[in-house]
Design a protein around this motif. Structure first.
Motif, short mmCIF file in Angstrom:
data_model
loop_
_atom_site.label_atom_id
_atom_site.label_comp_id
_atom_site.label_asym_id
_atom_site.label_seq_id
_atom_site.Cartn_x
_atom_site.Cartn_y
_atom_site.Cartn_z
N THR A 213 1.11 -1.28 0.00
CA THR A 213 0.31 -0.17 0.34
C THR A 213 0.81 1.81 -0.12
O THR A 213 0.59 2.53 0.79
CB THR A 213 -1.11 0.20 1.29
OG1 THR A 213 -0.27 0.01 2.78
CG2 THR A 213 -1.85 -0.80 1.09
N ALA A 214 2.32 1.07 -0.57
CA ALA A 214 2.82 2.41 -0.29
C ALA A 214 2.43 3.75 -1.34
O ALA A 214 1.52 3.20 -1.98
CB ALA A 214 4.12 2.30 -1.14
N PRO A 215 2.56 4.72 -1.20
CA PRO A 215 2.01 5.97 -0.81
C PRO A 215 2.64 5.99 -2.50
O PRO A 215 2.49 7.56 -3.22
CB PRO A 215 1.59 6.37 -0.31
CG PRO A 215 2.53 6.89 0.70
CD PRO A 215 2.57 5.05 0.92
N SER A 216 3.75 5.58 -2.48
CA SER A 216 5.14 6.08 -3.91
C SER A 216 5.95 5.41 -3.71
O SER A 216 6.07 4.49 -3.33
CB SER A 216 5.80 7.63 -3.45
OG SER A 216 6.60 7.83 -3.02
N LEU A 217 6.64 5.12 -4.95
CA LEU A 217 7.89 3.77 -4.80
C LEU A 217 8.81 4.44 -4.11
O LEU A 217 9.53 4.33 -3.11
CB LEU A 217 8.33 4.27 -6.92
CG LEU A 217 7.65 3.67 -7.09
CD1 LEU A 217 8.22 3.25 -8.38
CD2 LEU A 217 7.60 2.21 -6.86
N TYR A 218 9.20 5.96 -3.63
CA TYR A 218 10.10 7.21 -3.12
C TYR A 218 9.56 6.10 -1.79
O TYR A 218 10.23 5.35 -1.00
CB TYR A 218 9.43 8.48 -2.98
CG TYR A 218 10.97 9.10 -1.80
CD1 TYR A 218 11.92 10.06 -2.19
CD2 TYR A 218 9.79 9.49 -0.97
CE1 TYR A 218 12.39 10.13 -1.36
CE2 TYR A 218 10.21 9.85 -0.09
CZ TYR A 218 12.03 10.29 0.13
OH TYR A 218 12.08 11.24 1.11
N ASP A 219 9.14 6.28 -1.37
CA ASP A 219 8.40 5.42 0.43
C ASP A 219 8.33 4.18 0.25
O ASP A 219 8.68 3.61 1.07
CB ASP A 219 6.84 6.31 0.77
CG ASP A 219 7.05 7.33 0.78
OD1 ASP A 219 7.28 7.94 1.72
OD2 ASP A 219 6.47 8.20 0.53
N LEU B 280 -6.99 4.73 2.74
CA LEU B 280 -6.29 5.57 2.26
C LEU B 280 -5.57 4.63 1.38
O LEU B 280 -5.01 5.27 0.58
CB LEU B 280 -6.50 7.68 2.73
CG LEU B 280 -7.45 7.95 3.28
CD1 LEU B 280 -6.99 8.97 3.73
CD2 LEU B 280 -7.63 8.50 1.50
N MET B 281 -5.58 4.05 1.84
CA MET B 281 -3.96 2.78 1.73
C MET B 281 -4.22 2.65 0.13
O MET B 281 -4.24 0.99 0.52
CB MET B 281 -3.28 2.52 3.01
CG MET B 281 -4.27 2.90 4.21
SD MET B 281 -2.11 3.94 4.26
CE MET B 281 -2.56 5.42 4.89
N LYS B 282 -3.87 3.21 -0.60
CA LYS B 282 -3.88 2.51 -2.01
C LYS B 282 -2.56 3.19 -2.59
O LYS B 282 -1.67 3.66 -2.82
CB LYS B 282 -4.91 3.06 -3.11
CG LYS B 282 -6.43 3.35 -2.63
CD LYS B 282 -7.46 2.34 -3.42
CE LYS B 282 -8.77 2.43 -2.33
NZ LYS B 282 -9.26 3.25 -2.31
N SER B 283 -1.85 1.99 -3.30
CA SER B 283 -0.56 1.77 -3.95
C SER B 283 -0.60 2.79 -5.02
O SER B 283 -1.33 2.51 -6.32
CB SER B 283 -0.45 0.35 -4.33
OG SER B 283 0.05 0.01 -5.81
N VAL B 284 0.70 3.26 -4.85
CA VAL B 284 0.58 4.59 -6.08
C VAL B 284 2.51 4.38 -6.45
O VAL B 284 3.34 3.76 -5.87
CB VAL B 284 0.34 5.68 -5.56
CG1 VAL B 284 1.24 6.52 -7.11
CG2 VAL B 284 -0.58 6.37 -5.22
N THR B 285 2.05 3.37 -7.92
CA THR B 285 3.38 3.26 -8.23
C THR B 285 4.13 3.47 -9.44
O THR B 285 5.59 3.03 -10.28
CB THR B 285 3.59 1.22 -8.41
OG1 THR B 285 1.78 0.80 -8.92
CG2 THR B 285 3.25 0.68 -7.22
N GLU B 286 3.42 4.53 -10.33
CA GLU B 286 3.95 5.25 -11.70
C GLU B 286 5.09 6.30 -10.49
O GLU B 286 4.67 7.06 -9.70
CB GLU B 286 2.59 6.07 -11.83
CG GLU B 286 3.15 6.48 -12.93
CD GLU B 286 1.94 7.13 -14.19
OE1 GLU B 286 2.27 8.27 -14.41
OE2 GLU B 286 0.15 7.16 -13.52
N TRP C 286 0.32 3.49 6.77
CA TRP C 286 1.68 3.75 6.71
C TRP C 286 1.79 5.27 8.08
O TRP C 286 2.66 5.55 7.85
CB TRP C 286 1.61 4.62 5.44
CG TRP C 286 2.20 3.51 3.97
CD1 TRP C 286 1.77 2.12 3.37
CD2 TRP C 286 3.36 3.87 4.21
NE1 TRP C 286 2.42 1.77 3.11
CE2 TRP C 286 3.69 2.47 3.39
CE3 TRP C 286 4.56 4.47 3.84
CZ2 TRP C 286 5.41 1.79 2.80
CZ3 TRP C 286 5.93 3.98 3.50
CH2 TRP C 286 5.79 2.48 2.42
N LEU C 287 0.86 5.04 7.92
CA LEU C 287 0.24 6.82 8.95
C LEU C 287 1.66 6.16 10.28
O LEU C 287 2.05 7.09 11.02
CB LEU C 287 -0.96 7.69 9.09
CG LEU C 287 -0.75 8.51 10.77
CD1 LEU C 287 0.06 9.49 10.30
CD2 LEU C 287 -2.09 9.14 10.73
#
Ligand code: BYC
Length: 481
Positions: free
Chosen positions: A137-143, A446-452, A204-205
């Protein structure tokens, strides 16, 4: 022997001359497969084949010690790294003050020392276990990359303690090293040793709060162990602190970015009232009072990690020269503490009072106070983001009597401002102060994975700079499905 640069030609990278220490090398090689099995079973779920842009320590020179590259996590080179020895180092406190620091375990303090090493070791794999589902469920690749960096380094910190057990404690050290792979966070039969390490990290919080508050307990404890008269423990703790700094950076900037995004969204929507919970949540961001509740939870759980306010264990390990105070060598006193006192908050006749206790038994309290001061700094930064946005709200650390399971206040209930209340009032009101099921459900939604690459979930602002100065759209994780 090169004590600055790490020898990567060995199966276990190290700067401790392992190739000349066949007994320890064999013991560690024997432990290694079990570690890898544990990592596969309990490490980050679903990303073991992905290439992650990770830093690996190649030196213990503070001027440049890490290099970054794409690595599959199971191929990460977990190594044994000790900070360079200080020449003629002396025991800096306790009954052995000014005697030469020990290069071998002092026989009379062996059991106490082993216990400290085992407790420290136990927390490291525990945190990896707690965080194992978060990659999905990472909010970005950075995270996602930062999570995995923290995870592999906690794995290395386990290696650091296991090295001490194998090298200095013989057979019972080997048994303890096995046990470290057997216990599991949250398990009913074989839980991890300290409370906070058996709690879930559901979102993630929680991860950001954990890396801010609980890793900071790690920082304080490692600082105390870095003072140890047992020199190998001091040296290993000193190098661990170098890595630990990034973990707290992840926590502080993580929470800060959530706060920033909430404030931005509120301003864009023309909402001034931080308590307009439903309106704020409808924007897809986390309202500030809910952030405060998460903070209350993680801070209070982390306070429990300091043990009881008054502790003979703490006094004994100080007297023995094994565990010092935060920045011991910079403190201007006798470093023996036999005649001094320290103020401690206690429950006296049902009232919370400040009383003077012998400084030796109050060492946990002192370290906890240093911790609280350190925690407060991040809150100032987060509050600055809120006040700059013109929103009338400020985070505060709850009172030390609030929501405690260990120490003086474990049997009472108190509000975040330290007012004592009865069990009935606590039951009725606790959802005002700690995350409720509904809060958890909202955050989970809110915990939806964002991988772009370069994209971030709507509830968190992007970081100001990339890792290793990489551009915003850098592909920190090449996901392999
Ligand atoms: N949960 O005299 P007391 C990190 C036990 S985090 C369960 O009050 P003491 C990291 C205690 O064991 C840092 N039990 O406490 C962070 C004792 O039991 P026994 C980890 C607890 O010993 C994020 C009894 O209660 N390192 O690195 O003065 C990610 C009475 O204890 C707890 C260390 O903590 C608890 N919370 O202080 C990854 C350093 N608290 O022995 C990593 C090493 C106490 O009577 N440990 N108990 O059966 C120590 O210095 C001390 O052991 C403690 C406790 C500060 C933990």
């Amino acid at each position: 022997m090169d004590i600055i640069n790490v020898d990567y030609s060995e199966s276990i990278p190290n700067n401790v001359n392992l190739h000349e220490d066949r007994r320890v090398l064999r013991a560690l090689e024997g432990w290694h497969p079990g570690y890898l099995t544990w990592w596969q079973d309990m490490g980050p779920e679903g990303f073991q084949e992905s290439l992650v842009y990770l830093r690996t320590a190649y030196s213990v020179d503070p001027r440049g010690w890490a290099k970054f590259d794409y690595v599959r996590m199971p191929d990460y080179r977990w190594g044994i790294l000790l900070a360079p020895p200080e020449e003629n180092r002396k025991v800096p406190f306790g009954q052995h003050l000014d005697e030469p620091a020990w290069q071998e375990v002092p026989g009379e303090h062996r059991a106490m020392l082993r216990r400290l090493v085992v407790i420290q070791g136990d927390t490291e794999p525990a945190s990896v276990e707690q965080q194992r589902h978060l990659g999905k469920t990472a909010p970005s690749l950075y995270d996602m990359r930062n999570l995995f960096q923290v995870n592999v380094e906690e794995g290395r910190h386990l290696w650091a303690m296991v090295y001490l057990l194998h090298k200095y404690f013989g057979r019972d050290g080997r048994e303890e090293a096995e046990e470290l792979l057997r216990r599991r966070s949250g398990s009913a039969d074989a839980p991890r040793m300290l409370g906070a390490f058996n709690e879930a990290t559901p979102d993630w919080l929680s991860f950001f709060m954990f890396t801010y508050f609980t890793d900071r307990d790690g920082k304080m404890q490692l600082h105390s162990l870095a003072q140890s008269g047992f020199d190998p423990l001091s040296r290993t703790s000193r190098f661990m602190l170098t890595e630990e700094a990034h973990h707290m950076f992840v926590g502080e900037t993580g929470v800060g970015r959530v706060v920033r995004r909430t404030c931005e969204a509120m301003k864009e929507a023309g909402i001034d009232d931080p308590y307009a919970k439903d309106k704020v949540r409808a924007l897809g961001v986390i309202d500030l009072p809910t952030l405060q509740k998460k903070l209350n939870l993680h801070y209070s759980l982390s306070l429990d990690l300091f043990g009881s306010e008054v502790s003979t264990n703490a006094a004994n390990s100080f007297n023995a020269g094994l565990k010092g105070r935060y920045q011991e060598t910079k403190i201007d006193d006798d470093h023996r503490l036999e005649n001094s006192t320290y103020p401690v908050l206690k429950l006296v006749d049902g009232v919370i009072k400040r009383v003077e206790e012998p400084a030796l038994t109050a060492l946990n309290m002192r370290l906890r106070d240093d911790y609280t001061n350190d925690c407060a700094k991040g809150l100032l930064r987060w509050n600055k983001i809120i006040s700059t946005a013109g929103i009338d709200f400020a985070f505060a650390l709850p009172h030390v009597a609030f929501h405690r399971e260990i120490g003086e206040f474990k049997n009472i209930e108190a509000t975040p401002t330290g007012e004592m209340i009865d069990a009935g009032a606590w039951e009725k009101r606790k959802d005002e102060w700690l995350p409720s099921r509904e809060d958890g459900d909202f955050i989970a939604s809110l915990m939806k994975s964002v991988t772009e690459p370069g994209k971030f979930a709507g509830w968190i602002a992007p970081p100001i700079v990339g890792i290793d100065n990489k551009p915003g759209d850098f592909e920190y994780v090449k996901i392999e499905h």
